[in-house]
Design an enzyme around this catalytic site. Structure first.
Site, PDB file in Angstrom:
ATOM      1  N   PRO A  92      64.925  62.125  -1.227  1.00  7.21           N
ATOM      2  CG  PRO A  92      66.315  60.396  -1.891  1.00  7.21           C
ATOM      3  CD  PRO A  92      66.329  61.805  -1.420  1.00  7.21           C
ATOM      4  CE1 TYR A  93      58.609  60.511   4.927  1.00  7.19           C
ATOM      5  CE2 TYR A  93      57.325  59.298   3.325  1.00  7.19           C
ATOM      6  CZ  TYR A  93      57.531  59.713   4.616  1.00  7.19           C
ATOM      7  OH  TYR A  93      56.667  59.334   5.588  1.00  7.19           O
TER       8      TYR A  93
END
Length: 71
Positions: free
Chosen positions: A2-3
């Site tokens: 995830p970013y």
């Protein structure tokens, strides 16, 4: 992996401690909800100058003035 990109206005004087709390909290939420490991989660906090932020088709300062007039 995830970013997450958090954007806030620079006007508030956000402290390093507040930013660390955001990073920890968002990372832990992704671990809890999506089972994403902390060491694979990237959090970026961008502080944007107030004159570079808009809402409702207006620069945020103008929007706030108009919203204040309506209340």
């Amino acid at each position: 992996m995830p970013y997450v990109n958090i954007k806030i206005t620079r006007e508030g004087g956000t402290t390093p401690q507040q930013k660390a709390k955001l990073i920890k909290g968002v990372s832990e939420l992704l671990l809890e909800v999506l089972n994403k490991p902390l060491n694979a989660t990237f959090i970026v906090i961008d502080e944007v100058e107030l004159e570079d932020w808009g809402v409702g088709g207006l620069p945020v300062e103008e929007y706030r003035k108009q919203a204040g007039e309506k209340s």
